[in-house]
Design a protein around this motif. Structure first.
Motif, short mmCIF file in Angstrom:
data_model
loop_
_atom_site.label_atom_id
_atom_site.label_comp_id
_atom_site.label_asym_id
_atom_site.label_seq_id
_atom_site.Cartn_x
_atom_site.Cartn_y
_atom_site.Cartn_z
N ILE A 1 -5.55 -6.15 -9.62
CA ILE A 1 -6.56 -5.08 -9.65
C ILE A 1 -7.48 -5.17 -8.44
O ILE A 1 -7.83 -4.16 -7.82
N THR B 1 -17.29 -8.48 -12.28
CA THR B 1 -16.34 -7.57 -12.93
C THR B 1 -16.92 -6.18 -13.03
O THR B 1 -16.26 -5.18 -12.73
N ILE B 2 -18.20 -6.10 -13.46
CA ILE B 2 -18.86 -4.80 -13.60
C ILE B 2 -18.91 -4.08 -12.25
O ILE B 2 -18.59 -2.90 -12.15
N PHE C 1 -17.00 -4.47 -9.55
CA PHE C 1 -15.68 -4.00 -9.13
C PHE C 1 -15.31 -2.71 -9.87
O PHE C 1 -14.81 -1.76 -9.27
N GLY C 2 -15.55 -2.70 -11.19
CA GLY C 2 -15.21 -1.53 -11.99
C GLY C 2 -16.01 -0.32 -11.56
O GLY C 2 -15.45 0.77 -11.37
N ALA C 3 -17.33 -0.51 -11.38
CA ALA C 3 -18.18 0.61 -11.01
C ALA C 3 -17.78 1.17 -9.65
O ALA C 3 -17.74 2.39 -9.44
N LEU D 1 -14.81 1.12 -8.31
CA LEU D 1 -13.56 1.89 -8.49
C LEU D 1 -13.87 3.30 -8.98
O LEU D 1 -13.36 4.29 -8.44
N ILE D 2 -14.71 3.39 -10.03
CA ILE D 2 -15.00 4.69 -10.62
C ILE D 2 -15.72 5.59 -9.60
O ILE D 2 -15.34 6.74 -9.38
#
Lengths: 291, 310
Positions: free
Chosen positions: B240, B279-280, B282-284, B286-287
């Protein structure tokens, strides 16, 4: 039928019921929006973790469980509103990536907020095992299987007997036509995400007394649910349920007869074979490409 | 056409200058790991950005290379170079075997298949304790060539820099070749590409195998450089991270691959003290990328300023 065989079958059906719920979550969202929601597993995790959290606050158990379903449903709604709707491109890769992003955010937030420890819940009706032809059946397994069956029945009623369910189905058949007859397709998207999240969370609560829960269990559970959905044929509700049970049963037999350390690999070996030989899954629709 | 190769000189110059600016071994290490990531991302971007195919198990191929370089010399007395080549061959063969039937399918199914492969590789690495050391991992012997052991960070810096320059050059070459044009054609419309005579499946298999081999080589290099390897290198999270680098830097952009690798290798260093926040973040990222600049940083900025297009 040997006792051992029956024992593996029972544990396979129990865990398979959870995979089936996860697969239904994938299916509902896929039908409403063509999105594969890689955050589905995180909803399962959220259900279990929130149930532990709310129960730990001293709330009555039924209220704690209700909140542990409603909060993830709200998270699902917000996820659709904030990450899926604003993305204008229709590229599969973009949407997959956005749901992966959402799953990272949810997992990270739970890790920061509730920590990395594993948690359990007491079984709903005690730990006295039932005996069935020599095999041992925990009462919690009956809860898992029973509630899952109820959810499947409720979903069937929703999609076949209610206006809202029919609106969702209409949208999945043809979005533009659905809009033309006055269906609010954004609303269909929100409902689908909230429903999938709630169903996943309920599965997460049910399984926690058996398998424990922690912030990182969502990845594997979600991926196996996805395997089940693809095995059944993406988009088919019946396929999702059958696929979930098959994945659970094969995994249980593989763990029992072959190797327990390779238990987690079994669904993925299975799916590679499925993709090679019956790429549309068991109950998948035949589709033609539009050029 | 020549101006397209400016990127090669820029990267070479940047690597040369940076060497003298790195204040200590911490930054040296960061630079080397950035270079390694950049090379993997270049390969992955050829697949995702140019051919429009997503691989969600790319870390699995890195794991194959890394563990080939760890296991074959340690347990079987192979020369590290032979081990590295064996890793490439294994990764390439596996990719080819998987790709043929899978690339007849589309979208979600390819994501599923690559994801499954990555997870299976990771589980095998965790369980074959006898060879891989299990979840704890194992030490990797140092890499030597012609009797000279490569053990200092400085040597690794130059090796990785050289590989990066070659990779940028090779990527640009591929993009500007008939092969690259075919890839872009099948990203645009597979049917149209097929109609004008592009053998769609063969090209997709070729690019998938190529990116798997890129990943395997860099897995070997990482293993020798770090001197230790654990199955974490092959896990889903790592796959990911690599996809994030492609997406943030810019799909279908060579410069974007390098920029994405630089930004996202540095980011965890900033966030390292806050476990979970990484983790947060990286996710944010991406979005937000998918919403506000779906083409990624470099192509979006390039379009805005009209400069160095492509």
């Amino acid at each position: 039928m040997s006792t051992q065989f029956l024992q593996f079958l029972l544990s396979g059906v129990t865990v398979g019921a959870i995979y089936a719920l996860a697969a239904l979550g994938f299916t509902i969202i896929y039908n409403a929006s063509n999105v594969i929601n890689f955050a589905q597993g995180e909803f399962i995790m959220l259900g279990g973790m929130l149930a532990v959290y709310f129960a730990g606050l001293g709330l009555p158990i039924p209220l704690a469980f209700l909140l542990a379903v409603l909060v993830p449903a709200l998270v699902g709604f917000l996820m659709a509103k904030l990450t899926i709707v604003p993305i204008k491109t229709a590229e599969t890769v973009a949407l997959i990536i956005a749901t992966i992003g959402a799953s990272q955010v949810i997992r990270g937030a739970v890790q920061v907020w509730l920590g990395k420890a594993s948690h359990g819940l007491p079984a709903f009706s005690g730990d006295t095992p039932l005996h069935l032809f020599g095999a041992v059946l925990m009462p919690q397994s009956l809860w898992v299987i029973g509630v899952s069956a109820l959810i499947v029945a409720a979903l069937w009623l929703f999609f076949n007997r209610s206006r809202a369910g029919k609106a969702v189905l209409a949208t999945s058949f043809n979005r533009l036509a659905a809009e033309l007859v006055g269906i609010n397709t954004d609303w269909v998207l929100f409902i689908s995400f909230a429903m999938s999240a709630g169903i996943g969370a309920l599965g997460g609560i049910l399984i926690t007394p058996i398998t424990l829960t922690s912030f990182d269990i969502g990845i594997m559970l979600g991926l196996k649910g996805f395997v089940a959905a693809v095995l059944g044929g993406l988009g088919s509700g019946l396929g999702a349920v059958v696929g979930g049970l098959i994945v659970g049963i094969i995994e249980a037999f593989g763990a029992g007869y072959l190797s327990s350390s390779y238990k987690d690999a079994i669904p993925f070996v299975l799916i590679l074979f499925i993709l090679f030989f019956i790429p549309r899954g068991l109950f998948g629709a035949k589709t033609a490409d539009r050029v | 056409m020549r101006q397209n190769y400016i990127g090669v000189y820029v990267v070479a110059l940047a690597a040369g200058v940076l060497f003298f600016l790195l204040p200590n071994s911490f930054y040296m290490d960061l630079a080397i790991r950035t270079g390694i990531n950049a090379i993997i991302v270049l390969g992955l971007n050829l697949l995702i950005g140019f051919a429009g195919q997503i691989s969600m198990g790319h870390a699995g191929f890195i794991g194959i290379g890394a563990f080939a370089s760890a296991i074959l010399p340690t347990h079987f007395g192979w020369h590290p170079l032979a081990a590295m080549i064996a890793g490439c061959a294994a990764a390439g063969a596996l990719a080819a075997l998987l790709a043929r039937p899978i690339f007849r399918l589309r979208g979600h199914y390819l994501a599923m298949a690559t994801l499954g492969l990555g997870i299976i590789i990771n589980i095998v690495l965790r369980n074959e304790v006898r060879f891989t050391g299990g979840p704890d991992g194992m030490p990797v012997p140092s890499f030597g060539l012609f009797g000279v052991d490569i053990d200092s960070d400085r040597s690794w810096y130059w090796i990785v820099s050289a590989l990066l320059v070659v990779s940028v050059w090779a990527s640009l070459n591929i993009i500007n070749s008939p092969f690259g044009r075919a890839l872009r054609a099948l990203h645009g419309s597979e049917m149209a590409a097929q109609v004008v005579g592009v053998n769609v499946v063969r090209y997709k298999v070729a690019i998938f195998v190529m990116s798997a081999v890129f990943a395997s080589i860099m897995g070997s290099i990482t293993a020798h450089y770090v001197g230790f390897v654990s199955p974490g290198i092959a896990d889903f999270g790592h796959s990911i991270e690599l996809i994030t680098m492609v997406v943030v830097g810019g799909m279908a952009s060579v410069a974007g691959s390098v920029v994405g690798a630089v930004l996202l290798t540095a980011l965890p260093q900033v966030l390292a003290t806050f476990e979970g926040w990484e983790t947060i973040a990286f996710g944010a990222i991406l979005i937000l990328c998918m919403i506000f600049m779906p083409r990624g940083l470099v192509p979006t900025l390039a379009a805005r300023f009209g400069a160095f297009r492509k």
